[in-house]
Scaffold this active site. Structure first.
Site, PDB file in Angstrom:
ATOM      1  N   CYS A 113      17.440  23.373  28.644  1.00 50.99           N
ATOM      2  CA  CYS A 113      17.359  22.407  27.533  1.00 50.99           C
ATOM      3  C   CYS A 113      15.999  22.423  26.834  1.00 50.99           C
ATOM      4  O   CYS A 113      15.860  21.850  25.756  1.00 50.99           O
ATOM      5  CB  CYS A 113      17.685  21.008  28.029  1.00 50.99           C
ATOM      6  SG  CYS A 113      19.285  20.917  28.814  1.00 50.99           S
ATOM      7  N   HIS A 253      14.837  15.963  23.197  1.00 51.34           N
ATOM      8  CA  HIS A 253      16.072  16.631  23.608  1.00 51.34           C
ATOM      9  C   HIS A 253      17.125  15.552  23.876  1.00 51.34           C
ATOM     10  O   HIS A 253      16.869  14.588  24.595  1.00 51.34           O
ATOM     11  CB  HIS A 253      15.832  17.461  24.869  1.00 51.34           C
ATOM     12  CG  HIS A 253      17.092  17.827  25.575  1.00 51.34           C
ATOM     13  ND1 HIS A 253      18.148  18.432  24.922  1.00 51.34           N
ATOM     14  CD2 HIS A 253      17.494  17.651  26.859  1.00 51.34           C
ATOM     15  CE1 HIS A 253      19.134  18.610  25.791  1.00 51.34           C
ATOM     16  NE2 HIS A 253      18.768  18.139  26.958  1.00 51.34           N
ATOM     17  N   ASN A 283      25.166  16.517  25.017  1.00 53.75           N
ATOM     18  CA  ASN A 283      23.972  17.302  25.325  1.00 53.75           C
ATOM     19  C   ASN A 283      24.259  18.764  24.960  1.00 53.75           C
ATOM     20  O   ASN A 283      25.063  19.416  25.615  1.00 53.75           O
ATOM     21  CB  ASN A 283      23.667  17.134  26.817  1.00 53.75           C
ATOM     22  CG  ASN A 283      22.463  17.931  27.275  1.00 53.75           C
ATOM     23  OD1 ASN A 283      21.971  18.802  26.570  1.00 53.75           O
ATOM     24  ND2 ASN A 283      21.996  17.637  28.472  1.00 53.75           N
TER      25      ASN A 283
HETATM   26  O1  UT7 Z   1      19.667  18.124  29.683  1.00 55.50           O
HETATM   27  C1  UT7 Z   1      18.700  17.869  30.651  1.00 55.50           C
HETATM   28  C2  UT7 Z   1      19.269  17.714  31.978  1.00 55.50           C
HETATM   29  N1  UT7 Z   1      20.297  16.737  32.165  1.00 55.50           N
HETATM   30  C3  UT7 Z   1      20.071  15.406  32.098  1.00 55.50           C
HETATM   31  O2  UT7 Z   1      19.050  14.970  31.660  1.00 55.50           O
HETATM   32  C4  UT7 Z   1      21.114  14.498  32.696  1.00 55.50           C
HETATM   33  C5  UT7 Z   1      20.461  13.532  33.641  1.00 55.50           C
HETATM   34  N2  UT7 Z   1      21.357  12.608  34.317  1.00 55.50           N
HETATM   35  C6  UT7 Z   1      22.159  11.699  33.686  1.00 55.50           C
HETATM   36  O3  UT7 Z   1      22.247  11.670  32.477  1.00 55.50           O
HETATM   37  C7  UT7 Z   1      22.902  10.701  34.533  1.00 55.50           C
HETATM   38  O4  UT7 Z   1      22.434  10.772  35.868  1.00 55.50           O
HETATM   39  C8  UT7 Z   1      24.443  10.848  34.526  1.00 55.50           C
HETATM   40  C9  UT7 Z   1      24.976  10.445  33.172  1.00 55.50           C
HETATM   41  C10 UT7 Z   1      24.810  12.291  34.823  1.00 55.50           C
HETATM   42  C11 UT7 Z   1      25.096   9.953  35.574  1.00 55.50           C
HETATM   43  O5  UT7 Z   1      24.709   8.612  35.385  1.00 55.50           O
HETATM   44  P1  UT7 Z   1      24.224   7.740  36.640  1.00 55.50           P
HETATM   45  O6  UT7 Z   1      23.983   6.388  36.147  1.00 55.50           O
HETATM   46  O7  UT7 Z   1      23.070   8.499  37.238  1.00 55.50           O
HETATM   47  O8  UT7 Z   1      25.512   7.731  37.540  1.00 55.50           O
HETATM   48  P2  UT7 Z   1      25.674   8.264  39.041  1.00 55.50           P
HETATM   49  O9  UT7 Z   1      25.518   9.730  39.116  1.00 55.50           O
HETATM   50  O10 UT7 Z   1      24.825   7.414  39.911  1.00 55.50           O
HETATM   51  O11 UT7 Z   1      27.202   7.937  39.317  1.00 55.50           O
HETATM   52  C12 UT7 Z   1      27.669   6.605  39.363  1.00 55.50           C
HETATM   53  C13 UT7 Z   1      29.152   6.575  39.644  1.00 55.50           C
HETATM   54  C14 UT7 Z   1      29.617   7.460  40.784  1.00 55.50           C
HETATM   55  O12 UT7 Z   1      30.591   6.727  41.496  1.00 55.50           O
HETATM   56  P3  UT7 Z   1      30.235   6.087  42.932  1.00 55.50           P
HETATM   57  O13 UT7 Z   1      29.865   7.257  43.779  1.00 55.50           O
HETATM   58  O14 UT7 Z   1      29.098   5.149  42.660  1.00 55.50           O
HETATM   59  O15 UT7 Z   1      31.508   5.410  43.295  1.00 55.50           O
HETATM   60  C15 UT7 Z   1      30.301   8.601  40.077  1.00 55.50           C
HETATM   61  O16 UT7 Z   1      31.349   9.165  40.836  1.00 55.50           O
HETATM   62  O17 UT7 Z   1      29.883   6.991  38.487  1.00 55.50           O
HETATM   63  C16 UT7 Z   1      30.874   7.935  38.882  1.00 55.50           C
HETATM   64  N3  UT7 Z   1      31.090   8.862  37.773  1.00 55.50           N
HETATM   65  C17 UT7 Z   1      32.002   8.666  36.808  1.00 55.50           C
HETATM   66  N4  UT7 Z   1      32.905   7.692  36.593  1.00 55.50           N
HETATM   67  C18 UT7 Z   1      33.686   7.787  35.505  1.00 55.50           C
HETATM   68  C19 UT7 Z   1      30.436  10.019  37.519  1.00 55.50           C
HETATM   69  N5  UT7 Z   1      30.914  10.581  36.396  1.00 55.50           N
HETATM   70  C20 UT7 Z   1      31.892   9.765  35.939  1.00 55.50           C
HETATM   71  C21 UT7 Z   1      32.739   9.810  34.813  1.00 55.50           C
HETATM   72  N6  UT7 Z   1      33.618   8.786  34.646  1.00 55.50           N
HETATM   73  N7  UT7 Z   1      32.699  10.813  33.928  1.00 55.50           N
END
Ligand code: UT7
Length: 326
Positions: A113, A253, A283
């Protein structure tokens, strides 16, 4: 020493739009979850037969047209991409052929990225040392071909597109004032694509293990991204003897609205200074900054003399900033 001035911008995103509602039909997710966690509402997806080099060439042609520069006047093409048409040759070479930039030399930069800002730095240095007079710098990606459409943690986040700038060697105060690039390879496993390369060559077992798809530990990436995006922006300000108020436009980004809001808060940027369009593109990795730049530029939001700060973070990890006086 010559300065590299941005004299044209261009962007292209594929026609097809995939909304959060569309994703609700495919995987266990909701529009509400995606919008509240990421800010993303829709993303563009490349058509079958549409390649990264096609997106890049369209963005490049738009930038050349705005600049009033012919492809035959381009000395250098650098493409920041992690989803090039082939592992090799470089997508930049394919773009060269497509746009007819016969005199140019061309290469790709792999910095995920951060790819556009890394590519920009490479071109700026070629201009500053006098080797190049006109350069095309492109960020282009088709992430939809490497995301795992069965992994809801990642597939909702990414989109396809390309953005480009034309750089011209000029005297004076307008142009790229500084670039700062950083990497920390100890984080490589938090965000990567395991196959198929020389380490994990193509096998049926590798395909079953889903090696060709992007893997990310989102939570961990999130924390480091906020810290590094903040630090490298502060580094650019300090290097140029500037305060946050001096920045007219901050173009980060576009990974996730929450990341960008956290960075803006840490830097004490006002809302009007920060440009966010992740809602409509997702993204797009190396393409996100030049797509955003072209959008604000065509909307007439940048005046001559404005200070524009690019801020990027991505797999590697890599992170980088570039400060531009428009
Ligand atoms: O481009 C540069 C590199 N990339 C980034 O900068 C991305 C960086 N990370 C993020 O943007 C975020 O961490 C995410 C958007 C990927 C995830 O958000 P989060 O608030 O960190 O959520 P999490 O990973 O802690 O997941 C929370 C919950 C999980 O459920 P449990 O285990 O708490 O029951 C996931 O299974 O959300 C669940 N989950 C979803 N639920 C519905 C994960 N993806 C989804 C989804 N729909 N698409």
């Amino acid at each position: 020493m010559k300065r590299a001035r941005i004299v044209g911008t261009g962007a292209y995103v594929p026609e097809a739009v995939l909304t959060n509602r569309d994703l609700e039909q495919r995987i266990e997710t909701t529009d509400e979850w995606i919008v509240s966690r990421t800010g993303i509402r829709e993303r563009h997806i490349a058509a079958e037969g549409e390649h990264t080099s096609d997106l890049a060439a369209r963005a490049a042609r738009a930038a050349l047209e705005m600049a009033g520069v012919g492809a035959e006047d381009i000395d250098l093409i650098v493409v920041g991409t992690i989803t090039g048409d082939f592992p090799w040759p470089a997508t930049a070479c394919l773009v060269q052929e497509k746009i007819g930039a016969k005199r140019a030399f061309a290469f790709d930069v792999s910095a995920a990225c951060s790819g556009f800002v890394y590519a920009l730095d490479a071109a700026v240095k070629q201009i500053q040392c006098g080797a190049v007079r006109k350069a095309l710098v492109i960020g282009a990606e088709i992430l939809s071909r490497i995301v795992d459409w069965e992994d809801r943690n990642t597939c909702v986040l990414f989109g396809d597109g390309a953005g480009a700038v034309v750089l011209s060697a000029e005297e004076g105060e307008h142009g790229v004032l500084s670039t700062h690039l950083h990497s920390d390879g100890s984080y490589w496993e938090l965000l990567y694509q395991a196959g198929f390369g020389a380490r994990n060559p193509a096998t049926a077992q590798g395909l079953d293990a889903r090696l060709p798809y992007l893997k990310m530990q989102g939570n961990e990436v999130f924390k480091v991204a906020v810290r590094m995006l903040t630090e490298v922006a502060q580094e650019a300000l300090a290097h140029n003897g500037l305060q946050v108020e001096d920045i007219d436009l901050f173009i980060p980004h576009q990974a996730n609205r929450r990341i960008l809001e956290a960075v803006a808060k840490r830097l004490h940027l006002r809302d009007e200074q920060v440009f966010i369009n992740v809602d409509f593109y997702g993204n797009t990795s190396g393409a996100s900054i030049p797509i955003a730049l072209d959008e604000v530029n065509r909307a007439g939001r940048i005046k001559a003399g404005d200070l524009v700060l690019f801020d990027a973070f991505g797999g590697g990890f890599t992170w980088a900033s570039a400060l531009v006086r428009w």
